[in-house]
Write a protein that holds these residues in place. Structure first.
Motif, PDB file in Angstrom:
ATOM      1  N   ASN A 261       0.826  -1.206   0.000  1.00 13.68           N
ATOM      2  CA  ASN A 261       0.000   0.000   0.000  1.00 13.68           C
ATOM      3  C   ASN A 261       0.863   1.260   0.000  1.00 13.68           C
ATOM      4  O   ASN A 261       0.616   2.194  -0.775  1.00 13.68           O
ATOM      5  CB  ASN A 261      -0.915  -0.004   1.225  1.00 13.68           C
ATOM      6  N   ASN A 262       1.890   1.280   0.842  1.00  6.81           N
ATOM      7  CA  ASN A 262       2.750   2.467   0.919  1.00  6.81           C
ATOM      8  C   ASN A 262       3.603   2.654  -0.328  1.00  6.81           C
ATOM      9  O   ASN A 262       3.945   3.784  -0.691  1.00  6.81           O
ATOM     10  CB  ASN A 262       3.645   2.388   2.159  1.00  6.81           C
ATOM     11  N   ALA A 263       3.946   1.536  -0.983  1.00  4.51           N
ATOM     12  CA  ALA A 263       4.770   1.616  -2.201  1.00  4.51           C
ATOM     13  C   ALA A 263       3.905   1.684  -3.453  1.00  4.51           C
ATOM     14  O   ALA A 263       4.427   1.819  -4.558  1.00  4.51           O
ATOM     15  CB  ALA A 263       5.698   0.411  -2.275  1.00  4.51           C
ATOM     16  N   ASN A 264       2.574   1.584  -3.264  1.00  5.94           N
ATOM     17  CA  ASN A 264       1.620   1.643  -4.374  1.00  5.94           C
ATOM     18  C   ASN A 264       1.917   0.574  -5.426  1.00  5.94           C
ATOM     19  O   ASN A 264       2.018   0.863  -6.625  1.00  5.94           O
ATOM     20  CB  ASN A 264       1.642   3.042  -5.019  1.00  5.94           C
ATOM     21  N   ILE A 265       2.061  -0.672  -4.967  1.00  5.86           N
ATOM     22  CA  ILE A 265       2.305  -1.784  -5.882  1.00  5.86           C
ATOM     23  C   ILE A 265       1.345  -2.926  -5.561  1.00  5.86           C
ATOM     24  O   ILE A 265       0.754  -2.971  -4.489  1.00  5.86           O
ATOM     25  CB  ILE A 265       3.760  -2.311  -5.783  1.00  5.86           C
ATOM     26  N   ASN A 266       1.207  -3.851  -6.497  1.00  2.00           N
ATOM     27  CA  ASN A 266       0.426  -5.063  -6.263  1.00  2.00           C
ATOM     28  C   ASN A 266       1.195  -5.954  -5.285  1.00  2.00           C
ATOM     29  O   ASN A 266       2.399  -6.150  -5.440  1.00  2.00           O
ATOM     30  CB  ASN A 266       0.226  -5.803  -7.593  1.00  2.00           C
ATOM     31  N   PRO A 267       0.537  -6.491  -4.249  1.00  2.00           N
ATOM     32  CA  PRO A 267       1.237  -7.341  -3.274  1.00  2.00           C
ATOM     33  C   PRO A 267       2.003  -8.495  -3.912  1.00  2.00           C
ATOM     34  O   PRO A 267       3.025  -8.938  -3.388  1.00  2.00           O
ATOM     35  CB  PRO A 267       0.094  -7.874  -2.392  1.00  2.00           C
ATOM     36  N   TYR A 268       1.513  -8.964  -5.068  1.00  2.00           N
ATOM     37  CA  TYR A 268       2.153 -10.118  -5.710  1.00  2.00           C
ATOM     38  C   TYR A 268       3.473  -9.777  -6.379  1.00  2.00           C
ATOM     39  O   TYR A 268       4.177 -10.670  -6.831  1.00  2.00           O
ATOM     40  CB  TYR A 268       1.181 -10.792  -6.680  1.00  2.00           C
ATOM     41  N   LYS A 269       3.806  -8.504  -6.439  1.00  2.00           N
ATOM     42  CA  LYS A 269       5.156  -8.156  -6.901  1.00  2.00           C
ATOM     43  C   LYS A 269       6.184  -8.627  -5.885  1.00  2.00           C
ATOM     44  O   LYS A 269       7.306  -9.007  -6.238  1.00  2.00           O
ATOM     45  CB  LYS A 269       5.287  -6.646  -7.114  1.00  2.00           C
TER      46      LYS A 269
END
Length: 284
Positions: A162-170
């Motif tokens: 959330n803080n890095a604004n990425i999909n968790p699956y990355k």
């Protein structure tokens, strides 16, 4: 037909590999949509079949939909998680993440039901966790302790993603490398720092999360050492250079308790700081 893509639901599903996605495009383009695998929805929101939906919309190909009924989002999330755990080949990290998410959502639902049935105090809520914990542990054939750890891991993944604004699956797909311990530790850092570290790992400026955390640790210990020597020089705090050396190596030992893999460069740089400041101390 227009369906809705909910990011929370979509992010629970491991993304396809690029070659798999391309193969699906070619298959649908050549043979059309296979009605044996309808897109599953709830209240017109996709809960399974996001890739097939996007491809069909792009190619203007008709598709079939199977609408399911659930009472609330918690039930939907649990269905998605269970569906993924039952049918996909997953890494241990992905599996633990979904088990942790399922445990978290199940606790919410159980508490909601209890409160609906009867007003209960917070004191009676805690034993409820144990009941749900055992239920999840039995369902996925793991220990209750593993379920608790999975929840902690899932919370850490969501916090960082959330803080890095990425999909968790990355992170879960190992595009961004890091152990469970590293990710939990990173989740406890300030939000901006989390984002900065993930961006650097994504750009290959840093090989993995562990290295980034270690570099932060190095900076912290060096700052402490430099501060220690500066105070000594200004205030003549220590009676001899050896007292100062003892203080500095005490800091290093504390550092070693957290980081077991101190490299030679770290020791070398630390010794240079010690030697430089001891020389200054002797001159005074």
């Amino acid at each position: 037909m227009e369906l809705i893509i909910d990011p929370e639901f979509k992010n629970l599903i491991p993304p396809m590999k690029p070659e798999e996605f391309q193969g699906l495009i070619e298959s649908i383009a050549k043979y059309g949509y296979d009605d044996l695998y309808p897109i599953v929805s709830w209240n017109n929101i996709i809960i399974d079949g996001h890739n097939r939906y996007l491809i069909c919309k792009e190619l203007n190909i008709d598709f079939s939909v199977s609408e399911k009924e659930f009472d609330n989002r918690v039930e939907v999330i649990n269905w998605i998680i269970n569906n993924q755990l039952n049918r996909r080949s997953m890494t241990n990290e992905q599996r633990n993440y979904l088990i942790g998410k399922r445990y978290k959502e199940e606790k919410k639902e159980e508490c909601r039901q209890k409160i609906k049935e009867d007003v209960v105090s917070l004191i009676t809520m805690r034993p409820l966790d144990g009941i749900v914990e055992k239920k999840i542990a039995k369902k996925y054939q793991v220990s209750p302790n593993a379920v608790r750890k999975a929840e902690k891991f899932a919370n850490a993944i969501d916090e960082v993603a959330n803080n890095a604004n990425i999909n968790p699956y990355k992170i879960l797909g190992r595009e961004i490398k890091g152990t469970r311990k590293d990710i939990v530790e990173l989740s406890q850092k300030p939000a901006e720092l989390q984002k900065e570290i993930i961006e650097k790992v994504e750009k290959k400026e840093i090989p993995n999360i562990k290295t980034a955390l270690k570099e932060i640790g190095d900076e912290v210990i060096f700052d402490e050492i430099e501060k220690c020597t500066e105070i000594n020089l200004k205030e003549n705090e220590y009676s001899s250079p050896y007292d100062l050396a003892e203080k500095i190596f005490g800091l290093i030992n504390n550092y070693k308790k957290e980081y077991n893999d101190i490299d030679l460069d770290f020791i070398k740089n630390t010794l240079e700081i010690v030697n430089e400041n001891l020389n200054e101390r002797v001159k005074i």
